[in-house]
Design an enzyme around this catalytic site. Structure first.
Site, PDB file in Angstrom:
ATOM      1  N   GLU A 192       0.818  -1.203   0.000  1.00 34.31           N
ATOM      2  CA  GLU A 192       0.000   0.000   0.000  1.00 34.31           C
ATOM      3  C   GLU A 192       0.855   1.258   0.000  1.00 34.31           C
ATOM      4  OE1 GLU A 192      -3.595  -2.105   2.545  1.00 34.31           O
ATOM      5  OE2 GLU A 192      -2.762  -0.238   3.282  1.00 34.31           O
ATOM      6  N   CYS A 224       3.443   8.655   0.668  1.00 29.57           N
ATOM      7  CA  CYS A 224       3.996   7.770   1.706  1.00 29.57           C
ATOM      8  C   CYS A 224       4.107   6.386   1.085  1.00 29.57           C
ATOM      9  CB  CYS A 224       3.055   7.777   2.912  1.00 29.57           C
ATOM     10  SG  CYS A 224       3.543   6.603   4.184  1.00 29.57           S
ATOM     11  N   CYS A 283       6.355  -6.669   7.521  1.00 31.31           N
ATOM     12  CA  CYS A 283       7.476  -6.126   8.291  1.00 31.31           C
ATOM     13  C   CYS A 283       7.831  -7.105   9.404  1.00 31.31           C
ATOM     14  CB  CYS A 283       7.099  -4.781   8.902  1.00 31.31           C
ATOM     15  SG  CYS A 283       8.474  -3.989   9.771  1.00 31.31           S
ATOM     16  N   CYS A 321       6.485  -4.135  15.894  1.00 33.75           N
ATOM     17  CA  CYS A 321       6.048  -3.055  16.789  1.00 33.75           C
ATOM     18  C   CYS A 321       4.597  -3.360  17.191  1.00 33.75           C
ATOM     19  CB  CYS A 321       6.144  -1.701  16.085  1.00 33.75           C
ATOM     20  SG  CYS A 321       7.813  -1.332  15.532  1.00 33.75           S
ATOM     21  N   CYS A 356       1.323  -1.634  15.612  1.00 32.31           N
ATOM     22  CA  CYS A 356       1.288  -1.467  14.155  1.00 32.31           C
ATOM     23  C   CYS A 356       0.609  -2.653  13.471  1.00 32.31           C
ATOM     24  CB  CYS A 356       2.723  -1.313  13.650  1.00 32.31           C
ATOM     25  SG  CYS A 356       2.840  -1.263  11.862  1.00 32.31           S
ATOM     26  N   SER A 362      11.990   6.980   7.380  1.00 33.49           N
ATOM     27  CA  SER A 362      11.540   6.788   8.760  1.00 33.49           C
ATOM     28  C   SER A 362      11.986   5.411   9.236  1.00 33.49           C
ATOM     29  CB  SER A 362      10.013   6.876   8.810  1.00 33.49           C
ATOM     30  OG  SER A 362       9.565   6.541  10.094  1.00 33.49           O
ATOM     31  N   SER A 405      10.864   6.676  14.643  1.00 36.94           N
ATOM     32  CA  SER A 405       9.626   6.304  15.317  1.00 36.94           C
ATOM     33  C   SER A 405      10.012   5.942  16.756  1.00 36.94           C
ATOM     34  CB  SER A 405       9.025   5.104  14.571  1.00 36.94           C
ATOM     35  OG  SER A 405       7.837   4.717  15.158  1.00 36.94           O
ATOM     36  N   ASN A 445       8.219   6.759  20.299  1.00 36.96           N
ATOM     37  CA  ASN A 445       7.046   6.191  20.984  1.00 36.96           C
ATOM     38  C   ASN A 445       7.169   5.832  22.459  1.00 36.96           C
ATOM     39  OD1 ASN A 445       5.800   6.343  18.432  1.00 36.96           O
ATOM     40  ND2 ASN A 445       6.765   4.429  17.874  1.00 36.96           N
ATOM     41  N   ASN A 464      -3.982   5.600  16.369  1.00 40.74           N
ATOM     42  CA  ASN A 464      -5.117   5.298  15.502  1.00 40.74           C
ATOM     43  C   ASN A 464      -5.600   3.887  15.804  1.00 40.74           C
ATOM     44  OD1 ASN A 464      -5.018   7.669  13.738  1.00 40.74           O
ATOM     45  ND2 ASN A 464      -3.012   6.856  13.174  1.00 40.74           N
ATOM     46  N   CYS A 472      -1.009   6.368  10.161  1.00 38.93           N
ATOM     47  CA  CYS A 472       0.216   5.726  10.648  1.00 38.93           C
ATOM     48  C   CYS A 472      -0.079   4.390  11.311  1.00 38.93           C
ATOM     49  CB  CYS A 472       0.890   6.619  11.684  1.00 38.93           C
ATOM     50  SG  CYS A 472       1.869   7.867  10.933  1.00 38.93           S
TER      51      CYS A 472
HETATM   52  S1  SF4 Z   1       5.901   0.603  12.813  1.00 42.63           S
HETATM   53 FE1  SF4 Z   1       7.162   0.394  10.977  1.00 42.63          FE
HETATM   54  S2  SF4 Z   1       8.927  -0.836  11.697  1.00 42.63           S
HETATM   55 FE2  SF4 Z   1       7.313  -1.090  13.236  1.00 42.63          FE
HETATM   56  S3  SF4 Z   1       6.202  -2.977  12.610  1.00 42.63           S
HETATM   57 FE3  SF4 Z   1       5.138  -1.200  11.692  1.00 42.63          FE
HETATM   58  S4  SF4 Z   1       5.999  -1.026   9.640  1.00 42.63           S
HETATM   59 FE4  SF4 Z   1       7.411  -2.263  10.854  1.00 42.63          FE
END
Ligand code: SF4
Length: 346
Positions: free
Chosen positions: A93, A106, A113, A117, A120, A194, A216, A218, A292, A335
């Site tokens: 995407e 973006c 991934c 995280c 995410c 990023s 990132s 957090n 989000n 995000c």
């Molecule tokens: S925030 Fe970025 S690095 Fe972390 S799991 Fe999601 S896509 Fe991967």
């Protein structure tokens, strides 16, 4: 049977070597690159400044492939989420975010991934594979083709699916094509990588290409960051902040720290104070983003008062702390919400 290389995966140097190997002039590589990127050519037949027999030879040994736009969702705020299909049937995407007179693209660097995280949606699906350079730059060329009139794409953020520095070589190759005069011609000041914090790769990136860097972050301490972002167990905050201090940002630009505020987890006034101490002395700005929520997410969006109080503490300590409006929440384009799943487009 060997598959012919996708010419869009080649760097200028690699294409030059291939062409010299065919007994042709090296400068033809630049001509082809210009046709591919500035000219938007998708076939060798379109490259009319090249001799016909040379075009046929190139067609015989290489192919030209870009990701294909499969579906587009448009948010109430004008944000567009595009689902791309890749040659092997995977989906990724990209998001087009509207500005006053431009778009920000973006884009993704991996299908899925591996970084896990916790907040995410992409991280939940694991890594499927790294994207090829052509699949990274191809998102931009296809997005450009999708916005032929009106505002142009001015900024590119490598902040979509995946960790760009975990696909380091292909990401750097793609950035070189995005920023070169024979490629897409973007200024490196308009490109932002990023990362979740692969400290050694940050140092390498600073030496090889000069683009904006966003981290990132957090969490203001290792204890919580270890849980939220497992990468922190390998590269703890001390190491990450050191790599950030050493990173040569283009011009006098500021590093960006992204901080997703999650209710009751990292959004207290004490956390804001801790964050201010952690970043002391860094030439940086903070993007604060309210979490989000997505279906099945473990975390919650903080109350508006908690967000304002957090921001105010940072402003009082003379940080540039911007509360980022999340674009495309209604279409899961904000995000941490990208999944690359065709069903999310249903
Ligand atoms: S925030 Fe970025 S690095 Fe972390 S799991 Fe999601 S896509 Fe991967």
């Amino acid at each position: 049977m060997t598959t012919k290389p996708n010419i869009r995966d080649l760097s200028l140097e690699e294409l030059e070597a291939l062409i010299v190997g065919l007994g042709k002039e090296k400068y033809r590589a630049r001509q082809i690159m210009k046709w591919l990127y500035a000219g938007g050519a998708t076939t060798f037949a379109e490259m009319t400044t090249l001799a016909r027999d040379f075009r046929s030879r190139m067609e015989g040994i290489t192919r030209i492939v870009e990701p294909a736009i499969d579906r587009i969702l448009v948010s109430q705020d004008g944000t567009k989420k595009l689902l791309f299909s890749l040659e092997d049937g995977l989906f990724i995407e990209s998001v087009l975010i509207p500005g006053r007179n431009h778009w920000t693209a973006c884009i993704s660097t991996q299908a899925g991934c591996a970084m896990e995280c916790r907040f995410c949606l992409t991280g939940r699906q694991g890594l499927k594979r790294n994207l090829q350079p052509s699949e990274i730059t191809g998102q931009v060329t296809m997005l450009r083709r999708h916005t032929p009139e009106g505002p142009q794409i001015k900024n590119i953020v490598l902040m979509g699916m995946g960790e760009p520095l975990a696909n380091y070589n292909h990401t750097v190759k793609a950035i070189r094509i995005l920023t070169s005069d024979f490629g897409l011609g973007f200024s490196s000041r308009k490109i932002t990588v990023s990362t979740c914090g692969l400290a050694p790769k940050i140092a390498q990136l600073g030496k090889e290409v000069c683009v904006n860097l966003a981290i990132s972050l957090n969490a203001p301490d290792n204890e919580r960051r270890d849980v939220l972002m497992p990468v922190n167990r390998k590269y703890p905050l001390e190491e990450l902040i050191r790599a950030c201090r050493d990173y040569p940002m283009p011009g006098r630009r500021m590093l960006t720290f992204e901080y997703i505020l999650m209710a009751g987890l990292n959004d207290s006034p004490a956390d804001a104070e801790k964050l201010a101490r952690l970043l002391r002395g860094l030439h940086c700005k903070l993007n604060l983003i309210a979490f989000n929520e997505f279906p099945g997410s473990d975390y919650r969006t903080p109350a508006p008062e908690a967000i304002s109080a957090f921001q105010q503490i940072l402003l009082d300590r003379h940080y540039t702390a911007i509360l980022r409006a999340s674009h495309g929440r209604d279409i899961l384009a904000a995000c941490g919400q990208l999944s690359g799943h065709a069903p999310s487009f249903a």
